[in-house]
Design an enzyme around this catalytic site. Structure first.
Site, PDB file in Angstrom:
ATOM      1  N   TYR A 103       0.842  -1.202   0.000  1.00  0.00           N
ATOM      2  CA  TYR A 103       0.000   0.000   0.000  1.00  0.00           C
ATOM      3  C   TYR A 103       0.877   1.252   0.000  1.00  0.00           C
ATOM      4  O   TYR A 103       1.880   1.323   0.729  1.00  0.00           O
ATOM      5  CB  TYR A 103      -0.924  -0.042   1.232  1.00  0.00           C
ATOM      6  N   ASP A 175      -0.302  -7.724   6.930  1.00  0.00           N
ATOM      7  CA  ASP A 175      -1.455  -6.832   6.789  1.00  0.00           C
ATOM      8  C   ASP A 175      -2.610  -7.685   6.281  1.00  0.00           C
ATOM      9  O   ASP A 175      -2.596  -8.170   5.159  1.00  0.00           O
ATOM     10  CB  ASP A 175      -1.091  -5.714   5.797  1.00  0.00           C
ATOM     11  N   LYS A 200     -11.678  -0.518   6.714  1.00  0.00           N
ATOM     12  CA  LYS A 200     -12.155  -1.287   5.563  1.00  0.00           C
ATOM     13  C   LYS A 200     -13.203  -2.320   5.987  1.00  0.00           C
ATOM     14  O   LYS A 200     -14.172  -1.959   6.615  1.00  0.00           O
ATOM     15  CB  LYS A 200     -10.950  -1.901   4.841  1.00  0.00           C
TER      16      LYS A 200
END
Lengths: 393, 370
Positions: A103, A175, A200
């Site tokens: 990310y 993650d 999320k």
């Protein structure tokens, strides 16, 4: 932890915080108090100051720890706060091996903050175990995995990489934002720290920014707890409560969205204007077998590349149903443009090298009826094809 | 028009353009600034209208296919707001199997102000027609009823109501618009205790009204503002947050309920199972009154609590909880006996729910039914 062996979807609703012990309330109370009265001069109670410990935040921390099958959970003010705090487990002179298509925010943290503290890094293709091994140095103290990766949905063999980390005396960070413990439990595959952007899927309603970390080892928990308290990027109590409320429907949301993602991935694959579809649930995905082996499903995020940037632009301008925005894992479907959104912090050449082209779109499938989404995409693609045919004349 | 789950998932999205927010803001503002005399943005004082509440009101009106929605501070506040439409000397015909709170409001409240209620079995059209007098102004039905799960033919009652020029009010709490849309069947007003399935998380108290027809809508708007039992902006927002997963929750509630109906029907500690065929609510009678308390006390997963429609499973004892305000002889005659339990089936794994019932029944057999 509860002493019952309930299934995951039941555990989402029934845990040690299902009742408020004082009133029997079936929703965890929101404790706004920043400080707590002490009744014993010599021995302070469990709570003294809310940054160090708050009953509402603690309820969320207990719940996520149970769901990830760890021992301790930690709630932070954002996913990046969770990740940054976990990185503080390292010291100057240490080295990190990290997924190359990580990310953009994590990329930024590693390349422009940790480097100033003299913490080095090497980006590798985590799907290639030989490169992972080759990247390990004597001072490697952490291997950082994102799987499936963002936005190209590359799948890392968690167990294999955690083994490499263990042999090297390094911690493994995973993650788990894309799959959540509903589908994947990295601690059971050998990971030391599981990280989440709880903004999320865990929270799931596009209305909370939050991060979570979970560990199994009590000694590591003590270190991370101390960093959480001293760094202070803790989650506010209102937000902790909203994340817990979101968690109650995690299972039904994941199930619905994943089914939709499977259907949409299969649909997109057949479209001539779509160059490539990235989704680990597709049988021809390069790591499909690993994905199946280590998780219960491929999740609800997929990426696809359109034939050209021009087609990409008209597609985005024509679709009506999904939101065109950053973020993912929400009730509403979100279409993102990694090159300019999640991965904007990555230089253009680095991006292109990784396959994050200017015609790549990421789709996080929401709770809409997938047929409505397909109808919307179909209309856009037909429209583009018509335009092309006219131009060709 | 998109499918209902698509509408629900995107509820509040694209509601404002200033920031592009995907999630609607919560407007706590109690007052709204005016540019000049007679220049209102459409919002003046938050009791009269609030942007967050308005979004919820629009949504429920769309879902119920009505003209206008009204958000109230509780399901009972919704009914009270509707009652304000009537006057002394008017009469209502009401389902005899009725939520105890509604019964209490009518008998201990509005009766004093001259509103007469006739309780009939609304499943029987003839009984309704027989009860109509020149004073009758409205028919109020719950369908399925609480807790006996009796269903009323809404279209047939609507036709009767039209013939006699009566308002038809339907409490749609148990089914929600996903299963039943009474306005499409001829009802004038739909009400909800939105605390239940619509909110769905046992953490918001709210009521909703939807009406059809301009004159009726204006009258309700007048009383909604006048009585002032409106829903707060934060609870309006929280309710919408809950509604985003309504379709998924309802699907799971119903799937689980059907599995549990099969299980309960087979169990020798259970004499009857009442299930209307849709939704997540079941009632059942235990073989012996003496077994009720031990059964409730030995449940470890399912909560013994009042209320329904939440993600967690609840079992309620109507005799002392929801229907305590209905006199014993009335309630027993209706079938709400001391062996009746009401089960709001949650979204847990159905095997886990069966496991809990199984161990509770086993305990009862060992301890109470020897």
């Amino acid at each position: 932890m509860t002493d019952h062996d309930f299934s995951f979807e039941t555990k989402l609703l029934h845990n040690q915080h299902k009742f408020d012990p004082a009133t029997g309330g079936v929703s965890v109370p929101i404790q706004h108090a920043s400080t707590f009265h002490q009744s014993d001069i010599d021995q302070f109670g469990k709570y003294d100051y809310s940054r160090s410990g708050n009953p509402t935040r603690e309820a969320l921390e207990d719940i996520i720890a149970e769901l990830e099958e760890g021992t301790h959970g930690f709630a932070f003010s954002s996913g990046m706060a969770a990740i940054s705090t976990a990185f503080l487990l390292l010291s100057a002179g240490d080295h990190i091996v990290i997924s190359e298509d990580v990310y953009g925010g994590t990329f930024r943290m590693v390349t422009s903050v940790l480097n100033r503290f003299n913490i080095e890094h090497t980006f590798v293709d985590m799907t290639d175990l030989e490169s992972v091994k080759a990247a390990v140095q004597p001072n490697t103290r952490a291997i950082y995995i994102e799987t499936p990766s963002n936005p190209l949905l590359k799948v890392t063999d968690i167990q294999a990489v955690c083994d490499i980390a263990k042999k090297a005396g390094a911690l493994s960070f995973v993650d788990n934002t894309f799959l959540t413990p509903a589908l994947q439990k990295p601690l059971n595959l050998g990971a030391d720290v599981v990280l989440h952007s709880a903004t999320k899927f865990l929270s799931g309603h596009s209305d909370v920014v939050a991060g979570l970390a979970v560990v199994k080892d009590p000694e590591l928990a003590a270190r991370l707890g101390s960093l959480q308290n001293s760094f202070g990027a803790v989650l506010g109590v209102q937000d902790a409560w909203l994340v817990m409320r979101g968690l109650k429907t995690l299972s039904v949301r994941m199930e619905h969205s994943q089914k939709g993602a499977e259907k949409i991935a299969a649909y997109l694959k057949e479209q001539p204007l779509v160059k490539k579809v990235y989704y680990p649930g597709l049988a021809d995905h390069p790591q499909h077998a690993i994905q199946k082996g280590q998780s219960l499903g491929a999740g609800a995020v997929l990426s696809f590349e359109l034939e050209s940037e021009e087609i990409f632009r008209s597609f985005v301008n024509t679709v009506e149903l999904p939101v065109f925005a950053v973020s993912l894992g929400a009730v509403e479907s979100i279409l993102s443009y990694p090159a300019k959104m999640s991965h904007a912090a990555m230089p253009a050449d680095e991006r292109e090298k990784r396959g994050i082209t200017n015609s790549l779109l990421r789709l996080s499938v929401g709770l809409e009826n997938p047929d409505d989404l397909i109808k919307d995409f179909e209309a856009a693609l037909v429209n583009i094809a018509k335009g092309e045919a006219i131009a060709a004349k | 028009m998109y499918k209902p789950e698509t509408y629900l998932a995107q509820l509040g999205n694209r509601s404002e353009t200033a920031t592009g927010t995907v999630n609607p803001p919560v407007y706590f503002s109690t007052a709204f600034r005016h540019e000049g005399i007679g220049q209102s943005t459409g919002f003046d004082y938050t009791r009269t209208g609030n942007p967050t509440r308005q979004l919820l009101e629009r949504s429920i009106a769309d879902l119920e296919k009505g003209d206008q929605g009204y958000a109230c501070s509780s399901g009972m506040a919704a009914i009270s707001t509707i009652l304000a439409l009537f006057k002394s000397g008017d009469a209502w015909i009401v389902s005899e199997d009725l939520y105890g709170g509604t019964y209490r409001l009518l008998e201990q409240g509005f009766k004093k102000w001259g509103l007469q209620c006739d309780y009939v079995n609304t499943c029987c059209l003839e009984d309704i027609e027989k009860a109509i007098t020149p004073h009758t102004k409205a028919i109020f039905i719950e369908t399925p009823t609480n807790p006996l799960m009796q269903q009323t033919d809404i279209s047939a009652v609507a036709a009767l109501a039209k013939r006699y020029n009566l308002l038809l009010i339907v409490d749609n709490t148990f089914y929600t618009p996903l299963i039943q849309q009474p306005i499409l069947l001829g009802a004038d007003i739909v009400i909800h205790s939105a605390t239940k399935y619509l909110g769905g998380h046992n953490d918001v108290l709210a009521g909703l009204i939807v009406a059809s027809g301009a004159e009726l809508c204006d009258a309700l708007a007048f009383h909604h503002n006048g009585t002032g039992a409106v829903l707060s902006p934060f609870d309006s927002w929280l309710l919408m947050r809950g509604m985003k997963t309504l379709a998924l929750r309802m699907e799971r509630h119903e799937k689980n309920a059907k599995i549990l109906v099969d299980y309960l029907s087979e169990h020798d500690c259970v004499t009857d199972v009442l299930y209307p065929g849709r939704g997540g609510m079941i009632s059942f009678r235990i073989i012996d009154e003496a077994a009720v308390n031990p059964f409730l006390q030995s449940l470890s997963l399912i909560s013994f609590a009042e209320s329904l429609g939440g993600v967690e499973s609840f079992i309620t004892y109507p005799a002392t909880q929801t229907h305590a305000d209905i006199p014993l002889e009335v309630r027993t005659a209706n079938g709400v006996c001391n062996r009746l339990l009401r089960f709001s089936v949650g979204i847990e794994d159905s095997d886990d729910l069966i496991g809990d019932l199984q161990q509770a029944f086993a305990h009862v057999k060992r301890e109470a039914l020897r």
